[in-house]
Write a protein that holds these residues in place. Structure first.
Motif, PDB file in Angstrom:
ATOM      1  N   UNK A   1       0.819  -1.210   0.000  1.00  0.00           N
ATOM      2  CA  UNK A   1       0.000   0.000   0.000  1.00  0.00           C
ATOM      3  C   UNK A   1       0.855   1.263   0.000  1.00  0.00           C
ATOM      4  N   UNK A   2       2.089   1.171   0.528  1.00  0.00           N
ATOM      5  CA  UNK A   2       2.969   2.344   0.554  1.00  0.00           C
ATOM      6  C   UNK A   2       3.685   2.551  -0.778  1.00  0.00           C
ATOM      7  N   UNK A   3       3.467   1.652  -1.736  1.00  0.00           N
ATOM      8  CA  UNK A   3       4.189   1.748  -3.002  1.00  0.00           C
ATOM      9  C   UNK A   3       3.627   2.813  -3.925  1.00  0.00           C
ATOM     10  N   UNK A   4       2.399   3.273  -3.665  1.00  0.00           N
ATOM     11  CA  UNK A   4       1.811   4.290  -4.525  1.00  0.00           C
ATOM     12  C   UNK A   4       0.694   5.032  -3.794  1.00  0.00           C
ATOM     13  N   UNK A   5       0.377   6.222  -4.313  1.00  0.00           N
ATOM     14  CA  UNK A   5      -0.696   7.032  -3.738  1.00  0.00           C
ATOM     15  C   UNK A   5      -1.750   7.258  -4.812  1.00  0.00           C
ATOM     16  N   UNK A   6      -2.971   7.511  -4.372  1.00  0.00           N
ATOM     17  CA  UNK A   6      -4.094   7.693  -5.287  1.00  0.00           C
ATOM     18  C   UNK A   6      -4.631   9.113  -5.133  1.00  0.00           C
ATOM     19  N   UNK A   7      -4.804   9.800  -6.248  1.00  0.00           N
ATOM     20  CA  UNK A   7      -5.231  11.199  -6.235  1.00  0.00           C
ATOM     21  C   UNK A   7      -6.691  11.269  -6.662  1.00  0.00           C
ATOM     22  N   UNK A   8      -7.501  11.927  -5.809  1.00  0.00           N
ATOM     23  CA  UNK A   8      -8.948  12.000  -6.046  1.00  0.00           C
ATOM     24  C   UNK A   8      -9.467  13.376  -5.653  1.00  0.00           C
ATOM     25  N   UNK A   9     -10.574  13.746  -6.241  1.00  0.00           N
ATOM     26  CA  UNK A   9     -11.284  14.926  -5.781  1.00  0.00           C
ATOM     27  C   UNK A   9     -11.876  14.630  -4.408  1.00  0.00           C
ATOM     28  N   UNK A  10     -12.086  15.676  -3.578  1.00  0.00           N
ATOM     29  CA  UNK A  10     -12.721  15.440  -2.270  1.00  0.00           C
ATOM     30  C   UNK A  10     -14.106  14.837  -2.442  1.00  0.00           C
ATOM     31  N   UNK A  11     -14.549  14.014  -1.448  1.00  0.00           N
ATOM     32  CA  UNK A  11     -13.886  13.717  -0.180  1.00  0.00           C
ATOM     33  C   UNK A  11     -12.753  12.704  -0.359  1.00  0.00           C
TER      34      UNK A  11
ATOM     35  N   UNK B   1      -4.133  -5.151  -2.988  1.00  0.00           N
ATOM     36  CA  UNK B   1      -2.691  -5.330  -2.873  1.00  0.00           C
ATOM     37  C   UNK B   1      -2.327  -6.766  -3.233  1.00  0.00           C
ATOM     38  N   UNK B   2      -1.095  -6.961  -3.678  1.00  0.00           N
ATOM     39  CA  UNK B   2      -0.677  -8.250  -4.204  1.00  0.00           C
ATOM     40  C   UNK B   2      -0.731  -9.339  -3.144  1.00  0.00           C
ATOM     41  N   UNK B   3      -0.538  -9.001  -1.864  1.00  0.00           N
ATOM     42  CA  UNK B   3      -0.590 -10.022  -0.821  1.00  0.00           C
ATOM     43  C   UNK B   3      -1.987 -10.623  -0.700  1.00  0.00           C
ATOM     44  N   UNK B   4      -3.025  -9.779  -0.903  1.00  0.00           N
ATOM     45  CA  UNK B   4      -4.385 -10.309  -0.851  1.00  0.00           C
ATOM     46  C   UNK B   4      -4.687 -11.195  -2.061  1.00  0.00           C
ATOM     47  N   UNK B   5      -4.119 -10.848  -3.218  1.00  0.00           N
ATOM     48  CA  UNK B   5      -4.295 -11.687  -4.407  1.00  0.00           C
ATOM     49  C   UNK B   5      -3.644 -13.048  -4.173  1.00  0.00           C
ATOM     50  N   UNK B   6      -2.416 -13.050  -3.671  1.00  0.00           N
ATOM     51  CA  UNK B   6      -1.713 -14.314  -3.411  1.00  0.00           C
ATOM     52  C   UNK B   6      -2.458 -15.152  -2.377  1.00  0.00           C
ATOM     53  N   UNK B   7      -3.015 -14.491  -1.379  1.00  0.00           N
ATOM     54  CA  UNK B   7      -3.753 -15.194  -0.335  1.00  0.00           C
ATOM     55  C   UNK B   7      -4.913 -16.000  -0.921  1.00  0.00           C
ATOM     56  N   UNK B   8      -5.525 -15.486  -1.994  1.00  0.00           N
ATOM     57  CA  UNK B   8      -6.652 -16.181  -2.607  1.00  0.00           C
ATOM     58  C   UNK B   8      -6.214 -17.163  -3.695  1.00  0.00           C
ATOM     59  N   UNK B   9      -4.995 -17.018  -4.218  1.00  0.00           N
ATOM     60  CA  UNK B   9      -4.500 -17.942  -5.232  1.00  0.00           C
ATOM     61  C   UNK B   9      -3.895 -19.198  -4.609  1.00  0.00           C
ATOM     62  N   UNK B  10      -3.309 -19.061  -3.424  1.00  0.00           N
ATOM     63  CA  UNK B  10      -2.682 -20.199  -2.759  1.00  0.00           C
ATOM     64  C   UNK B  10      -3.747 -21.142  -2.202  1.00  0.00           C
ATOM     65  N   UNK B  11      -3.392 -22.405  -1.950  1.00  0.00           N
ATOM     66  CA  UNK B  11      -4.353 -23.335  -1.340  1.00  0.00           C
ATOM     67  C   UNK B  11      -4.842 -22.816   0.005  1.00  0.00           C
TER      68      UNK B  11
ATOM     69  N   UNK C   1       2.779  -5.072 -13.929  1.00  0.00           N
ATOM     70  CA  UNK C   1       3.858  -5.238 -12.938  1.00  0.00           C
ATOM     71  C   UNK C   1       3.609  -4.411 -11.674  1.00  0.00           C
ATOM     72  N   UNK C   2       2.419  -4.543 -11.126  1.00  0.00           N
ATOM     73  CA  UNK C   2       2.032  -3.753  -9.959  1.00  0.00           C
ATOM     74  C   UNK C   2       2.079  -4.580  -8.677  1.00  0.00           C
ATOM     75  N   UNK C   3       2.136  -3.886  -7.538  1.00  0.00           N
ATOM     76  CA  UNK C   3       1.963  -4.540  -6.235  1.00  0.00           C
ATOM     77  C   UNK C   3       0.682  -4.053  -5.557  1.00  0.00           C
ATOM     78  N   UNK C   4       0.013  -3.071  -6.157  1.00  0.00           N
ATOM     79  CA  UNK C   4      -1.288  -2.597  -5.675  1.00  0.00           C
ATOM     80  C   UNK C   4      -2.022  -1.977  -6.862  1.00  0.00           C
ATOM     81  N   UNK C   5      -3.353  -2.035  -6.823  1.00  0.00           N
ATOM     82  CA  UNK C   5      -4.130  -1.542  -7.964  1.00  0.00           C
ATOM     83  C   UNK C   5      -5.395  -0.849  -7.480  1.00  0.00           C
ATOM     84  N   UNK C   6      -5.790   0.261  -8.150  1.00  0.00           N
ATOM     85  CA  UNK C   6      -6.986   0.997  -7.747  1.00  0.00           C
ATOM     86  C   UNK C   6      -8.266   0.286  -8.176  1.00  0.00           C
TER      87      UNK C   6
END
Length: 409
Positions: A308-318, A389-399, A371-376
């Motif tokens: 999650x610290x690998x990138x920031x997301x820019x949005x209009x408020x809120x 985040x990629x850790x959550x993807x791996x958590x669901x791909x592994x047995x 080639x991302x580790x997190x995606x919006x």
């Protein structure tokens, strides 16, 4: 400021990231350890409106300055502070204690304690101000000592129940502590879980198999279970609650603070194996007028995972999910190559975001392609609703039993 004395912290104003005053520091909560190991600082007792005292985890603190304490998150648990087993208040219980100075064997009184931030971002009690008794009308010698240079404050090696066992686990990361917990007898496992502080137990639960999570959560009093769920990442809390009956799930959600429960409720709307079911609702979100310096300060927050610290997301408020219109993301590597005063909105990557209903196969393909580790994750209205985040993807791909296999290995 990486070191501060607790007596000087008392009474300091506490501000949220927007500069709004939250309250004042009234004490510091620590966990003592066995032997000469320095105590871990768990958080602050902060007095808010109507003299109500709440607990603020140390992971929420971004800076401790001579004139103020600044938090990295505006979301606070406003439940009244209740001291738990294994916790010690520095001002209320540690000061004025009699100790022995190891070097000369003399007795003295603790008059102050210094806390210091380590390289890993955690805070520990590293120094003590110890006053020797003086002659009548005169003050004795004052010593500035390392924690290990005095005796009489640490936990004894025996007779402390689960606290002593926990003290031996202080240095373990959450995954290793989860493995150690699984090797304990069931009764002992529940004793340790009961004695862990909320934040630590929340981290450990996130590393346990679902069946173990449900069992441990079921042994806690409902109010404590709700507190622990509040400390978990919203996606982990949603995954755990989704395994409970509707009655139990709704009861725990009602016991949680509304501001903590709402993002969990939103995540529970999505199917588990979709982008919406995988995502967290608390990525790093910035307004278009934020600078790169501000973005880098945000990704330094110790509670953020590397993904999650690998990138920031820019949005209009809120800026809380669901946000205003999503504008794009900025990778930390790009931020490090630009002047700190540059607006983060000027260095955005306009990759097409995922939709909440995107299936796991599409999410996996997306990560591999870019080639991302997190995606919006953005809804049909163009609002950012979270990030996968990629850790959550791996958590669901592994047995399903991959954690158990790793523990046996």
């Amino acid at each position: 400021m990486t070191r501060a004395y607790v007596s000087r912290l008392a009474g300091l104003p506490v501000f949220d990231p927007n500069g709004d005053r939250v309250g004042r520091v009234r004490d510091v909560v620590v966990a003592l350890r066995v032997g000469t190991a320095t105590p871990r600082v768990l958080g602050l007792v902060v007095e808010v409106v109507a003299r109500r005292r709440i607990f603020v985890p140390m992971g929420r603190v971004t800076s401790v300055d001579p004139g103020a304490v600044v938090l990295g998150s505006g979301t606070l648990n406003l439940k009244r502070f209740e001291q738990r087993r294994g916790e010690t208040l520095v001002l209320g219980e540690l000061l004025d204690r009699t100790v022995t100075i190891r070097e000369n064997g003399r007795r003295g009184t603790v008059v102050d304690a210094g806390i210091e931030q380590t390289r890993t971002g955690e805070w520990e009690v590293t120094r003590l101000a110890v006053q020797e008794p003086g002659r009548i009308g005169r003050r004795g010698q004052l010593h500035q000592l390392a924690w290990a240079e005095v005796s009489g404050l640490s936990l004894p090696e025996t007779g402390q129940g689960a606290e002593t066992l926990i003290a031996t686990y202080r240095e373990l990361n959450a995954a290793d502590l989860a493995h150690a917990l699984q090797d304990l007898p069931i009764k002992r496992r529940h004793e340790v879980a009961e004695a862990l502080d909320d934040e630590r137990l929340a981290d450990v639960l996130g590393e346990l198999p679902e069946a173990e999570q449900i069992t441990i959560l079921g042994t806690l009093e409902e109010a404590r279970a709700a507190d622990v769920l509040e400390e978990m990442d919203p996606d982990d809390a949603a995954d755990l609650l989704s395994e409970l009956s509707n009655v139990d799930r709704n009861r725990l959600l009602e016991l949680m603070e509304p501001g903590e429960a709402e993002p969990v409720r939103q995540l529970l709307q999505y199917t588990e194996d979709t982008a919406g079911g995988l995502m967290t609702s608390e990525p790093v979100i910035l307004a278009p007028d934020a600078t790169i310096a501000e973005a880098l300060a945000r990704v330094r927050e110790p509670e953020l995972t590397p993904a999650l610290a690998s990138q920031v997301y820019v949005c209009r408020p809120p800026s809380a999910t669901p946000t205003g219109r999503y504008l794009g993301l900025a990778h930390i590597q790009r931020l490090l190559r630009e002047p700190p005063s540059t607006l983060v909105s000027g260095v955005l990557d306009d990759l097409e975001p995922l939709r909440p209903d995107a299936p796991l196969a599409e999410v996996t393909h997306y990560f591999a392609t870019y080639n991302l580790v997190a995606a919006p994750v953005v809804d049909e209205q163009g609002r950012l609703v979270g990030a996968v985040s990629v850790d959550d993807v791996l958590d669901h791909l592994l047995p399903e039993d991959w954690r158990e296999r790793a523990r046996r290995g």
